[in-house]
Design a protein around this motif. Sequence first.
Motif, PDB file in Angstrom:
ATOM      1  N   ASN A   1      10.244  -3.936  -6.249  1.00 58.99           N
ATOM      2  CA  ASN A   1      10.003  -4.600  -7.539  1.00 58.99           C
ATOM      3  C   ASN A   1       8.572  -5.126  -7.686  1.00 58.99           C
ATOM      4  OD1 ASN A   1      12.718  -4.150  -8.053  1.00 58.99           O
ATOM      5  ND2 ASN A   1      13.333  -6.135  -7.210  1.00 58.99           N
ATOM      6  N   ASN A   2       7.743  -4.839  -6.668  1.00 61.64           N
ATOM      7  CA  ASN A   2       6.337  -5.277  -6.674  1.00 61.64           C
ATOM      8  C   ASN A   2       6.198  -6.806  -6.815  1.00 61.64           C
ATOM      9  OD1 ASN A   2       3.663  -4.634  -6.353  1.00 61.64           O
ATOM     10  ND2 ASN A   2       3.277  -4.304  -8.535  1.00 61.64           N
ATOM     11  N   ASP A   3       7.059  -7.530  -6.116  1.00 61.49           N
ATOM     12  CA  ASP A   3       7.077  -8.994  -6.196  1.00 61.49           C
ATOM     13  C   ASP A   3       6.509  -9.575  -4.899  1.00 61.49           C
ATOM     14  OD1 ASP A   3       7.523 -11.616  -6.713  1.00 61.49           O
ATOM     15  OD2 ASP A   3       9.673 -11.442  -7.096  1.00 61.49           O
TER      16      ASP A   3
ATOM     17  N   ALA B   1       8.894   8.040  -1.627  1.00 58.49           N
ATOM     18  CA  ALA B   1       9.271   7.993  -0.206  1.00 58.49           C
ATOM     19  C   ALA B   1       9.764   6.595   0.170  1.00 58.49           C
ATOM     20  CB  ALA B   1       8.083   8.384   0.662  1.00 58.49           C
ATOM     21  N   LEU B   2       9.119   5.550  -0.404  1.00 60.22           N
ATOM     22  CA  LEU B   2       9.544   4.172  -0.128  1.00 60.22           C
ATOM     23  C   LEU B   2      10.948   3.919  -0.674  1.00 60.22           C
ATOM     24  CD1 LEU B   2       8.647   1.399   1.052  1.00 60.22           C
ATOM     25  CD2 LEU B   2       7.892   0.794  -1.241  1.00 60.22           C
TER      26      LEU B   2
ATOM     27  N   SER C   1       0.845  -1.213   0.000  1.00 60.80           N
ATOM     28  CA  SER C   1       0.000   0.000   0.000  1.00 60.80           C
ATOM     29  C   SER C   1       0.872   1.251   0.000  1.00 60.80           C
ATOM     30  CB  SER C   1      -0.910   0.005   1.231  1.00 60.80           C
ATOM     31  OG  SER C   1      -1.755  -1.106   1.221  1.00 60.80           O
ATOM     32  N   LEU C   2       1.985   1.198   0.763  1.00 57.56           N
ATOM     33  CA  LEU C   2       2.920   2.341   0.789  1.00 57.56           C
ATOM     34  C   LEU C   2       3.517   2.576  -0.593  1.00 57.56           C
ATOM     35  CD1 LEU C   2       4.897   1.687   4.103  1.00 57.56           C
ATOM     36  CD2 LEU C   2       3.202   3.466   3.727  1.00 57.56           C
ATOM     37  N   ARG C   3       3.848   1.473  -1.278  1.00 56.69           N
ATOM     38  CA  ARG C   3       4.428   1.562  -2.625  1.00 56.69           C
ATOM     39  C   ARG C   3       3.449   2.239  -3.581  1.00 56.69           C
ATOM     40  NH1 ARG C   3       4.736  -0.874  -7.536  1.00 56.69           N
ATOM     41  NH2 ARG C   3       6.830  -1.103  -8.435  1.00 56.69           N
ATOM     42  N   LYS C   4       2.175   1.920  -3.395  1.00 53.86           N
ATOM     43  CA  LYS C   4       1.133   2.487  -4.262  1.00 53.86           C
ATOM     44  C   LYS C   4       0.906   3.972  -3.951  1.00 53.86           C
ATOM     45  CE  LYS C   4      -3.709   1.613  -5.432  1.00 53.86           C
ATOM     46  NZ  LYS C   4      -4.919   0.878  -5.017  1.00 53.86           N
ATOM     47  N   ASP C   5       0.919   4.317  -2.652  1.00 51.31           N
ATOM     48  CA  ASP C   5       0.608   5.693  -2.241  1.00 51.31           C
ATOM     49  C   ASP C   5       1.769   6.656  -2.462  1.00 51.31           C
ATOM     50  OD1 ASP C   5      -1.887   4.960  -1.559  1.00 51.31           O
ATOM     51  OD2 ASP C   5      -1.665   5.167   0.605  1.00 51.31           O
TER      52      ASP C   5
ATOM     53  N   MET D   1      12.410  -5.478   1.355  1.00 54.95           N
ATOM     54  CA  MET D   1      12.327  -4.119   0.784  1.00 54.95           C
ATOM     55  C   MET D   1      12.501  -4.133  -0.730  1.00 54.95           C
ATOM     56  SD  MET D   1      14.324  -1.709   3.516  1.00 54.95           S
ATOM     57  CE  MET D   1      13.439  -1.005   4.895  1.00 54.95           C
ATOM     58  N   LEU D   2      13.437  -4.938  -1.216  1.00 54.14           N
ATOM     59  CA  LEU D   2      13.658  -5.042  -2.668  1.00 54.14           C
ATOM     60  C   LEU D   2      12.453  -5.672  -3.354  1.00 54.14           C
ATOM     61  CD1 LEU D   2      17.413  -6.125  -2.730  1.00 54.14           C
ATOM     62  CD2 LEU D   2      16.481  -3.931  -3.484  1.00 54.14           C
TER      63      LEU D   2
END
Length: 536
Positions: free
Chosen positions: A232-234, A195-196, A187-191, A227-228
């Motif tokens: 990479n959305n994996d 910052a991430l 969700s953080l990656r999307k928002d 974190m990686l």
Amino acid sequence: FLGKSHSHGATKYVPPQVRKAQEALDDKKREELGRLKKMVNGLINRLSEPNLSSISGQLEELYMANSRKDMNETLTDILMNACVTAVAMPARLMMEHVLLVSVLHHTVGIEVGAHFLEAVVKKFDELYKSDAEGKECENLFALVAHLYNFHVVHSLLIFDILKKLVSTFTEKDIELILFLLKSVGFSLRKDDPLALKELISEAQSKANTVEKKLQDQTRVRFMLETMLALRNNDMRKIPGYDPEPVEKLRKLQRTLVHNSGSGKETQLRVSLESLLNADKVGRWWIVGSSWSGAPMIDGTNSKTQQKLRIGKVSSKIMELARKQRMNTDIRRGIFCVLMTSEDFLDAFEKLLKLGLKDQQEREIVHVILYCCLQEKTYNPFYAFLASKFCAYERRFQMTFQFSIWDKIRDLGNQTTTAISNLVSLLAHLLRTKSLPLSILKVIEFSELDKPNVRFLRQVLSMLLIKTDAEDLSDIFGRISENPKLGMLREGLKLFLTHFLLKNVQAHKSGEEASLLKERAELASKALQAKESRPKL
């Protein structure tokens, strides 16, 4: 005897009957609070996904029947006792409890979520500093994560917590970072992907510097791999990650709060520092929160001494700033930015780059409003800039609201041009939903004088004519949902029929008059939409 009575003169004498009345009042209050606690506790104990709708409805009724302060304190205490224990709590139970807070946050008011969030964050800070052995920190983290999942709090707070943990970077911090990233990482990656990305690079550099100090290197490597995987959305590389339970409860949340303003506009965009210092600096994120204290005085001198980065400005602009009584460096800096910007977006970015803090930041709003009212003919530049600031941070919205209230109260001393500009500015902010229609509650409808009638007629005429029918229903419909705005609703309905539409044919063309009449009827219907809806 005289000497004795003189020595006791410092303590105030309270007559026995007054003392008895006070004691009886305290006992009655304690009894009421005890009864309220028992009722709320009973509801929370029965809480589960199938009956969440009925329990949230019953708690709403309790909010209507009791003081909000008592209800917020009681609900927070009971939820904290249920969720913050020395053993890890089931994820499902945590989600259901936070979902209840989220529903009440949207239906009752943002002070519900704000009170609970502040209690959770302060408790976490206290336990984190004391190095508690149990699972209390993880349970508190789960509460914060789900408050973010269910749109009570903005990602700003989550990033603040993560940055704090990365800066200390002990083994306990690494476990907490992993726990939080697993819960809300995607969700953080999307928002806020930027910052991430910054957080990941900060964590990597920190891991390299403290590599030898930490005994368990595998957890550090696992955290960096997690974190990686997020970057990479994996999802496959994060063991045990299952977004389905949260998604299922989000759907339930949408069905329960569809009538209220759900989503981003009720999210609390508040930092970790603001929450921890709420008693010192006030709770600006809650509308109308009371606070007694020195308003952020510490270190004011050092702050005002800082030089504003506004670049080179021509002597003409500086002379104009002096003529407009911009009597401080901060005001002059803001004024020069407004006068030299290419457009409102350029002005917005430059004003943010000034790096103003606390009460200095409020000067932006005061100068924008002052310049707008001083223009000989209305300039929409200020309205678009004001809308941009209202959308950016809730605190700007509140400052604009209070500043406009001051201008409305002082209409008798304003020039005709200034009032005309204020009308256009306010109509724009209402039309774009930058400010709610409840801003008009400052007007006493029972004691309307000529300047107020003229001002209100102009604002409402402009709003009704220039706004689409659908947006108009939404703008007026929003105040129909709040039971506290009954007086404003009745005042507006009366004003629309008796002041606005009366003699409308004499002032407007036939086409414009019929449109105004049609829109006024639409607004009146929207105002009573919630009232006339039958309760099931």
